[in-house]
Enzyme design. Structure first.
Site, PDB file in Angstrom:
ATOM      1  N   GLU A  47       0.847  -1.195   0.000  1.00  0.00           N
ATOM      2  CA  GLU A  47       0.000   0.000   0.000  1.00  0.00           C
ATOM      3  C   GLU A  47       0.883   1.246   0.000  1.00  0.00           C
ATOM      4  OE1 GLU A  47      -3.410   1.775   3.067  1.00  0.00           O
ATOM      5  OE2 GLU A  47      -1.800   0.521   3.843  1.00  0.00           O
ATOM      6  N   LYS A 128      -9.427   1.900  -2.033  1.00  0.00           N
ATOM      7  CA  LYS A 128      -9.682   1.388  -0.688  1.00  0.00           C
ATOM      8  C   LYS A 128     -11.015   1.875  -0.137  1.00  0.00           C
ATOM      9  CE  LYS A 128      -7.265   1.144   3.805  1.00  0.00           C
ATOM     10  NZ  LYS A 128      -6.002   1.551   4.475  1.00  0.00           N
ATOM     11  N   CYS A 194      -4.969  -3.148   2.776  1.00  0.00           N
ATOM     12  CA  CYS A 194      -4.765  -3.016   4.219  1.00  0.00           C
ATOM     13  C   CYS A 194      -6.008  -3.322   5.047  1.00  0.00           C
ATOM     14  CB  CYS A 194      -4.213  -1.628   4.528  1.00  0.00           C
ATOM     15  SG  CYS A 194      -3.460  -1.504   6.189  1.00  0.00           S
TER      16      CYS A 194
END
Length: 327
Positions: A47, A128, A194
């Site tokens: 990330e 995300k 994540c």
């Protein structure tokens, strides 16, 4: 039908707030070459790989903030990072990489893309969804900040699985004259970033689309008591162990529950001499076993050969409601 390929995670060690971006890029290219030398056909980077994890800072200078973002629709042509994609194309190795995206309308996203080296093009983009932390800084001046909600908007592209061509030789296509192509086509891949890995809904969205390989880059603090942890105080060592335990837990359990392989790649190490990020980059099987895991918190490549045929046991026999919808 065996459908084997070699995959890799490129863990990236400490990157500081004042690190030269060109130096970080050189490290990434070195890791890519190391993976290619071991026969990897696909390499996952973490990330926000190209810079330090800047959401831990309150950055009020807009021009300074923009230095952390990539501009334009096609990151593979961005001047700051183009050499990585050029090298991937030369090596004929696909890559997935996380970055801060400044979309055309000015919105910021924590994003990643899948780049096909064979086609020289970006196949897929993910933004995300599950942004952790706060929009305003914690009052505690010593707190490890997590300001993703300040700099990014939640992703608007959903969790979409996609096929990747040219990775598996002799993979059948949707227009094949053979009627039984289930589990014999191009690999079905999904991406998350994540904190997404902690949400079973993210995995299930991909699993119900037949995902055989899930890619997840991450930055995870080893000690951030204002952000997460048990109700009882923990030492830094205990917090590190807890963070690594939860990382392994979600990667292994969700790989098993969705009958898919997964790769996770960490931005790890001690950023700016004080922000400690866990390692734990891994490749996990559809049965939930860790096939290989990083041994350090430095720059490190891990590689495994996987056979996507192994996904069929879980998808068709154990958890049969998650049958393939791609033919």
């Amino acid at each position: 039908m065996a459908r084997t390929l070699k995959v890799a995670a490129a863990q990236v060690g400490a990157v500081h707030i004042d690190s030269d971006r060109s130096d970080t890029l050189k490290r990434m290219i070195k890791l890519l070459n190391e993976a290619a030398a071991q026969g990897a056909q696909l390499v996952l980077f973490p990330e926000l790989t190209f810079t330090t994890f800047f959401p831990r800072y309150l950055i009020k200078d807009e021009s300074k903030l923009e230095e952390f973002f990539e501009q334009g629709e096609d990151i593979s042509k961005s001047e700051h990072v183009k050499p990585l994609f050029d090298e991937a194309k030369k090596l004929k190795v696909d890559i997935s990489v996380g970055f801060a995206e400044r979309a055309s309308g000015g919105t910021g996203y924590n994003s990643c893309i899948y780049y096909s080296a064979q086609r020289g093009d970006v196949l897929a983009r993910y933004r995300k969804v599950h942004l952790p932390g706060t929009k305003e800084p914690f009052e505690n001046p010593d707190a490890v900040q997590q300001l993703e909600k300040r700099y990014f908007e939640p992703g608007d592209l959903g969790f979409k699985a996609f096929r990747v061509p040219e990775l598996v030789p002799d993979a059948m296509k949707g227009d094949s004259s053979q009627t039984d192509t289930v589990g014999k086509g191009d690999p079905i891949v999904g991406m998350m970033i994540c904190n997404d890995r902690r949400w079973p809904e993210a995995w299930r969205c991909l699993g119900l689309q037949g995902a055989e390989l899930v890619l997840c880059g991450f930055n995870t603090a080893g000690f951030a008591p204002d952000l997460w942890g048990t109700r009882k105080p923990m030492t830094k060592e205990q917090a590190q162990e807890e963070a690594l335990f939860h990382h392994r837990l979600v990667m292994q359990s969700n790989s098993y529950m969705n009958g898919c392989f997964s790769i996770s790649a960490a931005r790890a190490g001690l950023d700016d001499g004080k922000f400690d990020l866990i390692g734990g980059s891994s490749i996990v099987s559809p049965e939930g076993h860790i096939l290989v895991e990083a041994k350090s918190k430095d720059d490190e490549v891990i590689v495994a050969e996987i056979d996507l045929e192994e996904c069929r046991q879980g998808k068709e026999k154990v958890r049969c409601e998650a049958s393939y919808i791609f033919n």
